[in-house]
Enzyme design. Structure first.
Site, PDB file in Angstrom:
ATOM      1  N   PHE A 166       0.835  -1.187   0.000  1.00  0.00           N
ATOM      2  CA  PHE A 166       0.000   0.000   0.000  1.00  0.00           C
ATOM      3  C   PHE A 166       0.871   1.238   0.000  1.00  0.00           C
ATOM      4  CE2 PHE A 166      -4.449  -0.686  -0.001  1.00  0.00           C
ATOM      5  CZ  PHE A 166      -5.044   0.558   0.145  1.00  0.00           C
ATOM      6  N   GLN A 217      -7.092  15.193   3.262  1.00  0.00           N
ATOM      7  CA  GLN A 217      -6.409  14.336   2.296  1.00  0.00           C
ATOM      8  C   GLN A 217      -7.200  14.217   1.014  1.00  0.00           C
ATOM      9  OE1 GLN A 217      -6.143   9.825   2.488  1.00  0.00           O
ATOM     10  NE2 GLN A 217      -4.044  10.423   2.951  1.00  0.00           N
ATOM     11  N   HIS A 252      -7.492  11.930  -2.057  1.00  0.00           N
ATOM     12  CA  HIS A 252      -7.131  10.595  -2.525  1.00  0.00           C
ATOM     13  C   HIS A 252      -6.911  10.672  -4.031  1.00  0.00           C
ATOM     14  CE1 HIS A 252      -7.381   6.337  -3.421  1.00  0.00           C
ATOM     15  NE2 HIS A 252      -7.478   6.040  -2.150  1.00  0.00           N
ATOM     16  N   LEU A 263     -14.680   6.439  -4.747  1.00  0.00           N
ATOM     17  CA  LEU A 263     -13.356   5.892  -4.487  1.00  0.00           C
ATOM     18  C   LEU A 263     -13.027   4.665  -5.316  1.00  0.00           C
ATOM     19  CD1 LEU A 263     -10.863   6.023  -2.595  1.00  0.00           C
ATOM     20  CD2 LEU A 263     -12.056   4.387  -1.132  1.00  0.00           C
ATOM     21  N   GLU A 285      -6.877   2.443  -3.368  1.00  0.00           N
ATOM     22  CA  GLU A 285      -5.427   2.441  -3.554  1.00  0.00           C
ATOM     23  C   GLU A 285      -4.931   1.018  -3.787  1.00  0.00           C
ATOM     24  OE1 GLU A 285      -3.605   4.394  -0.348  1.00  0.00           O
ATOM     25  OE2 GLU A 285      -1.665   4.568  -1.312  1.00  0.00           O
ATOM     26  N   ARG A 301      -0.425   9.381  -0.460  1.00  0.00           N
ATOM     27  CA  ARG A 301      -1.517   9.937  -1.257  1.00  0.00           C
ATOM     28  C   ARG A 301      -1.357  11.413  -1.569  1.00  0.00           C
ATOM     29  NH1 ARG A 301      -6.394   6.937   1.938  1.00  0.00           N
ATOM     30  NH2 ARG A 301      -6.025   4.860   1.057  1.00  0.00           N
ATOM     31  N   HIS A 328     -10.993  13.068   0.594  1.00  0.00           N
ATOM     32  CA  HIS A 328     -11.204  11.709   1.087  1.00  0.00           C
ATOM     33  C   HIS A 328     -11.199  11.562   2.592  1.00  0.00           C
ATOM     34  CE1 HIS A 328     -11.116   7.376   0.975  1.00  0.00           C
ATOM     35  NE2 HIS A 328      -9.961   7.328   1.606  1.00  0.00           N
ATOM     36  N   ARG A 345      -2.384  11.026   6.062  1.00  0.00           N
ATOM     37  CA  ARG A 345      -2.622   9.673   6.543  1.00  0.00           C
ATOM     38  C   ARG A 345      -2.208   8.670   5.473  1.00  0.00           C
ATOM     39  NH1 ARG A 345      -6.292   5.980   5.599  1.00  0.00           N
ATOM     40  NH2 ARG A 345      -7.951   7.201   4.625  1.00  0.00           N
TER      41      ARG A 345
END
Lengths: 313, 569, 292
Positions: free
Chosen positions: B114, B229, B231, B241, B244, B275, B341, B383
């Site tokens: 990730f 954030q 994304h 979404l 990821e 991100r 996000h 994050r």
């Protein structure tokens, strides 16, 4: 110019529901939920419905479009138009409307609760994770995609006539535990699920499979529970006896022995059950509809028997 | 009079985990404005992080470093350490509860790569991890139905705080419009984020800052609100979404020229950089005219992964592509753009979930918070993916424990119920009596537009000032909005108006925080202050609401193991 | 037009009028139906409750037999149709599974390659060729007859297995009625479930479902209900007296099998089509369309 015929209901205004039309030019790619929002936010703020994620995961926005349950955010409006570029919107079926397209989900959740929807283990868990193979994961993969939207519940044909039926969502949820290799209450589960209101009350209409917006497809999950129940020897009910008698009949002659099947389904010592068959039995007899007593096998039945044997049936 | 020992607002991962912690011998209520299974936690797709080492050897130390660096060194490292150390136990406990995970061939919990993580530590369930955990916790709540009362479709209006102590909440039943006060010894907020202030967001309609605003109104400052954030892979034009995980499985990001442009921005990690870096890279490419067809989107290309892998690991997002934009990612690339996000900021808490006014180190007795609405801070300025599901469960447990300990030794305080109820009823009446010359829909759209363009991925003084001015104008127009539904039964229009009111104020707070932070760090990027400034801004923003308007104070960042260093990937 | 006819079990037993009328209809249209005498029961979705692979294997054997004859399969029962299509989908959708199935069939000298098509008699009739044939051979238009179609779940759902153009709003049967000179009656229950699969387990619910469909058809003005599934026929016809008792109404609405309607329009007499074997009297047909 698309038309939305919406079934309105406001208990504060009048006790009966009524239809109301809204029209506007729907842009390309708009989902049904987009349309409902446009109507609410620009035409009539009192239009009431549930929604949240708009990405087909929270399960809030299921409604009936042109008579069939859909997840409003998942469907493009233009795919739902009837021949008059119209969509009829109604609240989900089998549940009481509260206001406009919002229904009372209480019975739905009560039934989910009834199937004991949590892992039952008596053994102490290991320090790390319980192991589960990818194949075992696959057994519960489909059912675990369920988002509890209620579309299946809404359109279930059995629920329309028998409120005691647990319904497709609860039964699919039950399968998630029946087939979970980590659950230790399988026998008890399938015993309970084989009672009145459970798996054997499903009429196989396929409506729930058709309406499910996810790969959960409740009817196929119900069949998986049936297989486990039969494997585990839960045979003392009409549905199980019917399945066993049916399979046995085909094993012997390659086709259905229609005279024996009802008797064996009820159980040959089940006097009460057999008595239920007397009226139709007499009617059929009088019209010459009783299948020939001498039951013929299909041609090449030995090949069929061989296949049964090969599969340990 | 409704009384519960502990009341939890929000029934997502944090809220439900907290409830399980408390229910053993206290009377707990969980209140949600939707149903537990509708909570936005369920939309999380990619995974939940823990250094289990099931795929490659891993350690909490590495997880900690990745998180701190990912947060651009604004994270409080003592909290991060405890949080990552708790992760493996948390995951195993979820599994023991019955949570379904994808597995390795030898039956262990599978882990994938990730963004920003140096090792594959994202435990996942296909591409619906949030959904899997949400339902597992919901199942546990149903198992404990005798001791947890769930208030479905109830809305929380305000916190009852007296003399630095929290005594309950004022709520209303959406289904019948009745207003009530819930007396409680402990209140836990698990109310989620506020991405809906933006036009393009992955967030559900329900993510509207209600919890954070109630805390603000009770005198509690909001911490680090400017850190939002974006994304990188939101569906073009819709913001939905695309996990990821798609990049974790090996997907590429391509610009209009078909280049894997991440090479210019993060040559080592490429598509799996954190991100904020990827979103800025995408935005830069699009701003330079290198978007696909010169337009505002980038391609996420999964074709080379093959049908089998996509169907096994990413089936849900494949279906999203088909349903929402008619693109099958097995055959064609997906059009994506940055989407609002996650809210790094929120209600300030210590590492035990205790809400604390950090510039004076004062705990707000009886008030706790966990999940996205809280700011501990473990995520700092940005994050990492899979760290939020972890945060919700870890701090849900901790806040539950803290709330439990407090409630066990506390008494119910007196609350002026009539006064609290009246305040809310008057608020309803005020809304119903408004001028009606403005459209709430227009106001909402204008807020979302200006936030997207003037307080988005790239920010600067001029645009932020315009943004704040615009928002203030919208707040005035808000007072004249037109209402159609004045009924009591399921008046969703009324609640949307209340939510809009909260969002307008939250938007102003985000923009104000962004204007005051004259540096770039994590998800907050100032084109006029493009460098990170540890000398002046290695500190947490605390935004207060005062009679004179918004006021900013600061609190220090706790640094233990990792001194701030250059953040490159 | 030549097809392998999969008769299903019930068409030769409890509803033998179905087999009789199918033979006549085929004769009248000049369709060559080769009866699949070695085919096993499709399983009706019941065998798969006990052993899904067994059901698929038995059906794969049936497909293989038709393939060897170079013929497509025609069913005269909605349930057979749906169940066969499901087995086809299960097998063709998984190459490994297909191998396993063929391994089971091997010893019997069969192999399923996935080439034979499976269609319901109504699909054949509704094709361009079928319609042309019907137009040509009709000798007795069913003028004045108001016919309500009852499709049967298995032939409509799930839609990806259905051979109908729009399984949520099918018109194939109604189009055929019109072609035969009758007046189609549309009513919501025509795509619903008759309840037969649970008549043994939950008779009350089963008959209520059938009853709702009958009431709906009658109140929509139908003279008769025409169904493509003998199991629907059993619930709608053979149980009709019990349904009438349950709902305290006497409708006595005759239930026809689709091939009976077709054969009537081709000039055959009700008696030839064993229409006197129904539980609910089909006397109105004797009156409207006496023996030729």
């Amino acid at each position: 110019m698309a038309t939305f015929k919406i079934k309105r209901f406001n208990p504060e205004k009048q006790p009966e529901p009524y239809m109301e039309d809204f029209e506007y030019d729907v842009p390309d790619g708009a989902t049904l939920l987009d349309c409902m929002n446009t109507i609410k936010w620009t035409m009539d703020g009192s239009l009431t419905y549930r929604m949240s994620c708009r990405s087909a995961i929270c399960g809030s926005c299921a409604v009936k479009a042109n008579g069939h349950a859909v997840l409003a955010c998942q469907r493009q409006a233009e795919h739902l138009y009837d021949e008059n570029e119209t969509i009829k919107l109604e609240p989900l079926g089998n549940m009481k409307p509260i206001k406009d397209l919002v229904v009372d989900f209480t019975p739905f959740w009560d039934k989910i609760d009834k199937v004991k929807p949590y892992l039952e283990t008596s053994s102490k868990p290991p320090e790390k994770e319980r192991t589960q193979s990818p194949e075992e994961f696959r057994l519960i993969d489909d059912t675990s995609t369920c988002i509890m939207c209620g579309a299946c519940y809404s359109d279930c044909h059995v629920l329309e006539v028998d409120d005691n039926f647990l319904g497709p969502a609860a039964l699919a949820k039950a399968q998630r535990f029946v087939s979970d290799s980590r659950d230790e209450a399988t026998l008890e589960r399938v015993k309970n699920l084989s009672e009145y209101g459970g798996i054997w009350d499903c009429t196989h209409c396929g409506e729930c499979v058709e309406r499910c917006p996810k790969p959960a497809r409740p009817f196929y999950r119900i069949k998986e529970i049936m297989t486990v129940a039969l494997e585990k020897g839960v045979h003392n009910n009409d549905g199980a006896r019917h399945a066993l008698a049916f399979t046995s009949s085909v094993k012997h002659s390659g086709r259905l022995n229609e005279n024996f099947l009802p008797l064996l389904s009820k159980g040959i010592f089940n006097i009460k059950g057999l008595l239920e068959l007397v009226p139709i039995g007499i009617r059929m007899l009088l019209k010459g509809k009783i299948p020939p007593i001498f039951h013929k096998s299909v041609e090449d039945v030995d090949d069929i028997k061989r296949i049964f044997k090969k599969l340990n049936q | 009079m409704i009384k519960h020992d502990v009341v939890i607002i929000g029934a997502g991962l944090a809220g439900m985990r907290a409830a399980l912690e408390v229910c053993k011998d206290l009377d707990v209520a969980v209140l949600t404005k939707v149903y537990p299974s509708r909570s936005h936690s369920g939309a999380a797709q990619g995974g939940i992080a823990a250094a289990l080492g099931n795929s490659e050897p891993d350690s909490w130390e590495e997880h900690m470093f990745d998180t701190v660096k990912g947060g651009d060194f604004l994270s409080d490292q003592d909290a991060v350490e405890e949080y990552v150390r708790a992760a493996p136990r948390i995951i195993y406990e979820l599994e023991h509860m019955g949570c379904i995970f994808s597995r390795t061939p030898d039956g262990k919990i599978a882990q994938r790569k990730f963004g920003g993580h140096s090792k594959p530590r994202a435990c996942f369930c296909a591409d619906r991890t949030g959904h899997a955990i949400l339902h597992a916790l919901h199942e546990q709540l149903m198992k404990n139905a005798k001791t947890v009362k769930i208030y479905n479709e109830w809305y929380m209006h305000s916190l009852v705080v007296d003399d630095g102590q929290c005594n309950g909440v004022v709520v209303s039943n959406i289904q019948d419009g009745s207003v009530e006060v819930i007396h409680a010894k402990s209140v836990i907020f698990c109310t989620g984020g506020y991405g809906r202030v933006y036009k393009i967001t992955s967030n559900a309609f329900a993510s509207t800052a209600d919890g954070v605003m109630a805390a603000l109104d009770a005198g509690i400052p909001l911490q680090d609100p400017e850190f939002v954030q974006f994304h990188p892979s939101g569906l073009y034009r819709q913001g939905i979404l695309f996990s990821e995980a798609a990049r974790g499985e090996g997907g590429y990001l391509l610009n209009g020229a078909g280049e894997r442009f991440m090479e210019k921005y993060a040559p080592s990690r490429m598509e799996l950089a954190p991100r904020d870096i990827v979103s800025r890279a995408e935005q830069s490419e699009m701003d330079a005219g290198r978007g696909v067809n010169g337009e505002g989107y980038i391609y996420l290309d999964l074709r080379h992964l093959g049908e089998a892998r996509i169907m096994e690991r990413l089936p849900q997002i494949r279906q999203l592509g088909i349903d929402f934009i008619g693109v099958d990612c097995i055959k064609d690339p997906l059009p994506i753009q940055p989407t609002a996000h996650y809210s790094m900021g929120g209600i300030p808490t210590d590492k035990f979930g205790q809400v604390t006014i950090k510039d004076t180190n004062t705990p707000v007795k009886g008030f706790f918070a966990a999940g996205e609405c809280a700011c501990v801070s473990v995520h700092g300025g940005n994050r990492l993916g899979t760290n939020s599901l972890l945060e919700a469960v870890v701090f849900g447990e901790r806040a539950g424990k803290s709330a439990y300990e407090y409630a066990k030794n506390a008494d119910f305080a007196t609350v002026n119920e009539a006064q609290e109820k009246t305040r809310i009823l008057e608020k309803f009446e005020d809304i119903f009596q408004r001028d009606g010359t403005e459209s709430y829909n227009d106001i909402r759209n204008e807020m979302k537009e200006v936030m997207m363009s003037h307080c988005g991925v790239f920010r600067d003084k001029q645009r932020l000032e315009i943004c704040i001015k615009t928002l203030k104008g919208l707040q005035e127009r808000f007072k004249k909005g037109k209402v159609t539904d004045k009924g009591k039964v399921f008046n969703s229009e009324l609640y949307e108006i209340l939510e809009l009111g909260n969002m307008l104020r939250m938007a102003e707070i985000i923009a104000t925080g962004a204007l005051n932070r004259k540096e770039s760090r994590g998800g907050h990027y100032r084109t006029d202050f493009p460098k990170r400034d540890d000398v002046n801004f290695l500190k947490h923003t605390l935004m207060y609401k005062t009679d004179e308007g918004l006021e900013i104070k600061y609190s220090p960042v706790v640094i233990t193991k990792h001194q701030p260093a250059e953040r490159t990937y | 037009m030549k097809f392998a006819l999969f008769t299903g079990c019930v068409s030769k037993g409890a509803t033998r009028e179905l087999m009789a009328s199918t033979t006549k209809a085929a004769e009248g249209l000049g369709i060559d139906f080769v009866e699949m005498k070695a085919a096993a029961c499709c399983g009706a979705g019941v065998i798969s409750e006990q052993n899904p692979m067994l059901a698929d294997a038995l059906n794969a054997r049936t497909f293989a037999i038709a393939e060897k004859q170079g013929l497509d399969i025609v069913t005269i029962c909605s349930t057979c149709q749906g169940v066969l299509k499901k087995s086809e989908c299960n097998i063709k959708g998984d190459a490994e599974y297909q191998k396993k199935i063929n391994h089971l069939l091997q010893e019997g000298g069969h192999q399923y390659d996935g080439t034979t098509k499976i269609k319901h008699f109504s699909n054949i009739l509704a094709s361009d060729e079928g319609k042309a044939l019907l137009k040509e051979k009709i000798t007795r238009p069913l003028t004045g007859l108001k016919a309500a179609a009852f499709y049967g779940c298995y032939v409509l759902r799930p839609s990806e297995l259905s051979e109908y153009d729009d399984p949520d709003n099918p018109t194939e049967m109604e189009d055929l009625f019109e072609l035969m000179g009758a007046t189609p009656v549309y009513y919501p229950s025509r795509i619903k479930c008759c309840g037969f699969p649970i008549v043994m387990m939950n008779k009350k619910a089963s008959l209520e479902m059938a009853g709702n469909a009958l009431v709906d058809a009658v109140e929509s003005g139908a003279d008769c209900v025409v169904t493509g599934c003998p199991l629907c026929h059993l619930n709608l016809d053979s149980y009709q007296p019990e349904i009438e008792k349950m709902i305290s109404k006497k409708y006595s609405i005759p239930i026809l099998h689709l091939p009976q309607l077709v054969a009537l329009s081709l000039g055959y007499s009700p008696k030839e089509l064993l229409m006197d074997k129904h539980i609910v009297s089909t006397r109105i047909f004797q009156k409207m369309f006496p023996s030729s």
